[in-house]
Design an enzyme around this catalytic site. Structure first.
Site, short mmCIF file in Angstrom:
data_model
loop_
_atom_site.label_atom_id
_atom_site.label_comp_id
_atom_site.label_asym_id
_atom_site.label_seq_id
_atom_site.Cartn_x
_atom_site.Cartn_y
_atom_site.Cartn_z
N TYR A 97 0.84 -1.20 0.00
CA TYR A 97 0.00 0.00 0.00
C TYR A 97 0.88 1.26 0.00
O TYR A 97 1.83 1.35 0.78
CB TYR A 97 -0.89 -0.04 1.24
CG TYR A 97 -1.83 1.12 1.33
CD1 TYR A 97 -2.86 1.27 0.42
CD2 TYR A 97 -1.68 2.08 2.32
CE1 TYR A 97 -3.73 2.34 0.49
CE2 TYR A 97 -2.55 3.16 2.40
CZ TYR A 97 -3.56 3.29 1.48
OH TYR A 97 -4.41 4.35 1.55
N ASP A 169 -0.58 -7.16 6.70
CA ASP A 169 -1.68 -6.29 6.27
C ASP A 169 -2.58 -7.15 5.39
O ASP A 169 -2.23 -7.48 4.26
CB ASP A 169 -1.12 -5.09 5.50
CG ASP A 169 -2.22 -4.19 4.92
OD1 ASP A 169 -3.39 -4.62 4.87
OD2 ASP A 169 -1.89 -3.05 4.51
N LYS A 194 -12.23 -0.78 4.23
CA LYS A 194 -12.49 -1.54 3.01
C LYS A 194 -13.54 -2.65 3.26
O LYS A 194 -14.68 -2.33 3.45
CB LYS A 194 -11.16 -2.09 2.49
CG LYS A 194 -9.98 -1.09 2.57
CD LYS A 194 -10.14 0.12 1.67
CE LYS A 194 -9.14 1.24 1.94
NZ LYS A 194 -7.74 0.87 1.94
C1 LIG Z 1 -6.52 1.48 2.41
C2 LIG Z 1 -5.39 0.61 2.80
C3 LIG Z 1 -4.58 0.93 3.90
C4 LIG Z 1 -4.75 2.21 4.70
O1 LIG Z 1 -5.97 2.26 5.36
P1 LIG Z 1 -6.75 3.64 5.66
O2 LIG Z 1 -8.00 3.15 6.30
O3 LIG Z 1 -6.99 4.30 4.34
O4 LIG Z 1 -5.90 4.46 6.53
C5 LIG Z 1 -3.54 0.06 4.22
N1 LIG Z 1 -3.32 -1.06 3.50
C6 LIG Z 1 -4.07 -1.39 2.43
C7 LIG Z 1 -3.76 -2.64 1.68
C8 LIG Z 1 -5.12 -0.56 2.03
O5 LIG Z 1 -5.86 -0.88 0.96
#
Ligand SMILES: *Cc1c(COP(=O)(O)O)cnc(C)c1O
Length: 383
Positions: A97, A169, A194
């Site tokens: 990310y 992540d 998400k």
């Molecule tokens: C969106 C996202 C983040 C960051 O999250 P936020 O809620 O926007 O701060 C981190 N890792 C991945 C893979 C993402 O898609």
């Protein structure tokens, strides 16, 4: 009980009023039994009933000792990085990310934390990158935007042997498909913005820890720095996770169908989706994830950066926007959008080309989504 049942019932017991949907507690402070005698809650940065219910549900779904909910995914990631002493070293997957890349290279570096980027789907690269100062390996369970699939089991055995934390992540692969803690990870992070929330209306992040000790350390950092989720967001998120399994199953199904269709399109050079037999990590993805691979698909169009831009602008159902995992489908060009915070050189080295397009498949009818991509690709100069 099964995932779906737990998603609906854990943390959702009716309160004393019998309310089937527990109320949102907005109170920032709580009356104490006596001076120095803390009740269950004292001040809402340290904990609130609405947040506790959410965290209980998430910990159960992840198989964690406990979970912590944050104001955003980046706040959660920053908290995890807070475990790193000054001068330590992190090994991270290179297609990650954009915001994580920025955090590591522009904020964590201020504490002399050094980062080595590796192709995380090649576990031997991780072994080679680990040095005495290494404290953490950070990988995404599906890399972003190239959809590489690291072997989390193998990486966990490497980090355990080296005495290094494995943090995953797993934003692209929600816990109804994959639970990294069960595979040996120490910490799992989600941008709950998400798939957890699922409706593009709630910014939030989550950390789940394998052990109570690690949970305690993370909680200390969160409480000391204050990056907590608000009660309204906690409520929305809790509502979102009740339908997560159903949403993700349908999104995975549509994404595979769309990926197959893209693969047969003559103005598409390459499709990256772990559910495709042509994906280099397909067998590994099957072993780790079963028959669902989420709703994220990347593809390269034949042509130039302008072809990719034209296609992204021409869709009518796919909204031109970053983010992912929600009911509405989105399209974006990583080089100028989600991964613009990478150095151009690092982007090229990782293989994130200018002609790459990333889509997040939502819950619209897949036939309509295919028709939309078809007309956009035609405008891009293909078909
Ligand atoms: C969106 C996202 C983040 C960051 O999250 P936020 O809620 O926007 O701060 C981190 N890792 C991945 C893979 C993402 O898609």
């Amino acid at each position: 009980m099964k995932f779906r049942t737990r998603a609906i019932h854990v943390g959702s017991k009716p309160d004393y009023t019998g309310a089937v949907v527990p109320p949102i507690y907005l109170s920032t402070t709580f009356v104490q039994p006596g001076p120095g005698d803390w009740g269950a809650f004292d001040y809402s940065r340290s904990g609130s009933p609405t947040r506790s219910r959410l965290q209980e549900a998430i910990a159960d779904l992840e198989g964690a000792a406990g979970s912590l909910a944050f104001s955003s995914g980046m706040a959660a990631t920053h908290c995890a990085m807070g475990l790193l002493p000054a001068g330590s070293h992190v090994v991270a997957g290179c297609d990650m990310y954009g915001g994580t890349y920025r955090l590591l290279h522009k904020i964590c570096n201020r504490n002399n934390i050094e980062v080595t980027l590796v192709h995380a789907d090649q576990a031997n690269h991780i072994v080679d990158a680990i040095k005495p100062q290494t404290k953490m390996v950070w990988v995404e369970s599906i890399g972003n935007p190239l959809m590489s699939v690291p072997d989390l089991q193998q990486i966990a055995s490497i980090t355990q042997k080296a005495g290094v934390l494995l943090a995953v992540d797993s934003t692209f692969v929600p816990p109804c498909i994959l639970r990294p803690l069960e595979l040996g990870a120490d910490i799992v992070m989600h941008s709950a913005t998400k798939y957890f929330g699922g409706h593009s209306d709630c910014l939030a992040g989550v950390l789940s820890a394998k052990t109570p000790e690690l949970l305690q350390e993370l909680y200390f950092i969160q409480n000391a720095t204050g990056s907590v989720i608000g009660s309204l967001e906690a409520f929305l998120l809790h509502r979102g996770i009740k339908t997560m399994e159903l949403r993700v199953r349908e999104q995975s199904h549509s994404a595979l169908r769309i990926a197959r269709w893209l693969e047969s399109h003559r103005s598409v050079k390459k499709v990256l989706y772990p559910g495709l037999e042509s994906h280099p990590d397909h067998q590994r993805a099957r072993r780790l994830m079963g028959d669902q691979f989420g709703g994220m698909v990347s593809f390269e169009v034949a042509g130039t950066i302008d072809t990719a831009k034209t296609v992204c602008k021409a869709t009518k159902l796919f909204g031109l926007a970053v983010s992912c995992g929600a009911v509405e489908s989105l399209i974006e060009q990583p080089a100028t959008m989600s991964h613009a915070s990478y150095d151009a050189q690092a982007r090229a080295k990782a293989g994130i080309h200018d002609t790459l397009i990333r889509i997040s498949v939502g819950l619209e009818d897949p036939e309509d989504l295919i028709a939309d991509l078809d007309q956009a690709l035609a405008l891009g100069g293909g078909a």
